[in-house]
Design an enzyme around this catalytic site. Structure first.
Site, PDB file in Angstrom:
ATOM      1  N   HIS A 168     128.911 -45.889 -21.152  1.00 55.17           N
ATOM      2  CA  HIS A 168     128.762 -45.640 -19.711  1.00 55.17           C
ATOM      3  C   HIS A 168     128.765 -46.973 -18.965  1.00 55.17           C
ATOM      4  O   HIS A 168     128.276 -47.980 -19.483  1.00 55.17           O
ATOM      5  CB  HIS A 168     127.454 -44.878 -19.455  1.00 55.17           C
ATOM      6  CG  HIS A 168     127.339 -44.387 -18.047  1.00 55.17           C
ATOM      7  ND1 HIS A 168     126.892 -45.185 -17.016  1.00 55.17           N
ATOM      8  CD2 HIS A 168     127.641 -43.187 -17.490  1.00 55.17           C
ATOM      9  CE1 HIS A 168     126.919 -44.477 -15.895  1.00 55.17           C
ATOM     10  NE2 HIS A 168     127.364 -43.266 -16.154  1.00 55.17           N
ATOM     11  N   GLU A 170     135.544 -42.686 -15.191  1.00 51.71           N
ATOM     12  CA  GLU A 170     134.505 -42.847 -14.182  1.00 51.71           C
ATOM     13  C   GLU A 170     134.742 -44.150 -13.419  1.00 51.71           C
ATOM     14  O   GLU A 170     134.301 -45.221 -13.864  1.00 51.71           O
ATOM     15  CB  GLU A 170     133.132 -42.911 -14.849  1.00 51.71           C
ATOM     16  CG  GLU A 170     132.738 -41.639 -15.565  1.00 51.71           C
ATOM     17  CD  GLU A 170     131.232 -41.434 -15.547  1.00 51.71           C
ATOM     18  OE1 GLU A 170     130.803 -40.368 -15.121  1.00 51.71           O
ATOM     19  OE2 GLU A 170     130.488 -42.361 -15.920  1.00 51.71           O
TER      20      GLU A 170
HETATM   21  C1  PEP Z   1     127.416 -40.860 -13.934  1.00 51.50           C
HETATM   22  O1  PEP Z   1     126.336 -41.405 -14.014  1.00 51.50           O
HETATM   23  O2  PEP Z   1     128.106 -40.747 -14.952  1.00 51.50           O
HETATM   24  C2  PEP Z   1     127.854 -40.360 -12.626  1.00 51.50           C
HETATM   25  C3  PEP Z   1     129.081 -39.931 -12.507  1.00 51.50           C
HETATM   26  O3  PEP Z   1     126.925 -40.368 -11.606  1.00 51.50           O
HETATM   27  P1  PEP Z   1     127.095 -39.684 -10.137  1.00 51.50           P
HETATM   28  O4  PEP Z   1     127.629 -38.296 -10.342  1.00 51.50           O
HETATM   29  O5  PEP Z   1     125.719 -39.697  -9.561  1.00 51.50           O
HETATM   30  O6  PEP Z   1     128.062 -40.544  -9.388  1.00 51.50           O
END
Ligand code: PEP
Length: 252
Positions: A96, A167
């Site tokens: 992450h 992400e």
């Molecule tokens: C995450 O922590 O993987 C994430 C996507 O957080 P958020 O949805 O709060 O942006």
């Protein structure tokens, strides 16, 4: 492919809040048509295994937010994949961006942890994504290729339920979401990379999730993209209602 909606709880929730969420979701998950997963703080994994012992659904999973790649050893502060499995974990988040940013996770160490997860029977959700600066410099795919390179070289054959989560760092916890088109563009490229390294069959089987400020209001549009096979959700997964609304959006 069955979508996966995964909740990353980060360092939130007390034991009583975890219990409340689990009891609520237990009443509502019934016949799920998507896969759901929750990633609590590791210390709360036993609560999941206790609460769901009698009522574990085939399509509801949990697991830690990180694991070590060895089963045991002198690694103070780390979590063994086997210890996580003892409490019913079936999945794990790997690499992450908060692990990379605050705890020195590298592309190589993330790949090692993914290999460890597969070796000990946990399904990884392997996170990649660019910063705003990198996107603005048109380096998105270059950065993602660097993040994926050690993974593709260490892991020769992914497990049947391997997931990659795209992400964008600039969209995590910021309220800024990538547009559905931006997510699709990158995720289509990621699928091509999977195909070149792991073959066509694995490319079709690997779930590619989008993560970054996914909420009930924007979930449907993002999840309707052909290369978006689910979502990794932070903030909006902390509340049962919003988490299940996102799951419902994946279902439409
Ligand atoms: C995450 O922590 O993987 C994430 C996507 O957080 P958020 O949805 O709060 O942006």
């Amino acid at each position: 492919m069955r979508p996966l909606i995964a909740g990353n709880w980060k360092m939130y929730k007390s034991a009583s809040e975890v219990r409340f969420f689990c009891e609520e979701i237990q009443k509502k998950i019934g016949q799920l048509s998507v896969d759901l997963a929750i990633f609590p703080q590791a210390v709360h994994l036993p609560l999941f295994s206790t609460i769901f012992t009698a009522t574990k659904q085939n399509h509801f999973f949990w697991g830690p937010q990180n694991i070590h790649y060895k089963e045991m050893g002198a690694f103070t502060g780390e979590l063994s994949p086997l210890a996580a499995k003892e409490f019913g974990s079936e999945m794990v988040i790997i690499g992450h961006s908060e692990r990379r940013q605050f705890f020195g996770e590298t592309n190589t160490s993330a790949a090692e942890r993914a290999l460890g997860a597969i070796t000990f029977g946990l399904q990884p959700i392997f996170c990649v994504g660019e910063t705003l600066e990198e996107r603005e410099a048109n380096r998105t795919m270059e950065v993602i290729d660097q993040q994926l390179a050690p993974l593709f070289s260490l892991v020769k054959e992914p497990s049947s339920s391997f997931s990659i989560a795209y992400e964008p760092v600039w969209a995590i916890g910021t309220g800024k979401t990538a547009t559905a088109l931006q997510a699709q563009e990158v995720q289509q490229q990621i699928r091509k990379r999977i195909e070149s390294s792991w073959g066509k069959e694995n490319a079709a089987k690997c779930r590619i999730l989008y993560g970054g400020s996914v909420k009930p209001e924007n979930a449907k549009e993002i999840l309707s993209q052909p290369d978006v096979d689910g979502a990794l959700v932070g903030g909006a997964s902390l509340e049962v209602g919003s988490f299940l609304s996102i799951a419902a959006a994946a279902n439409q």
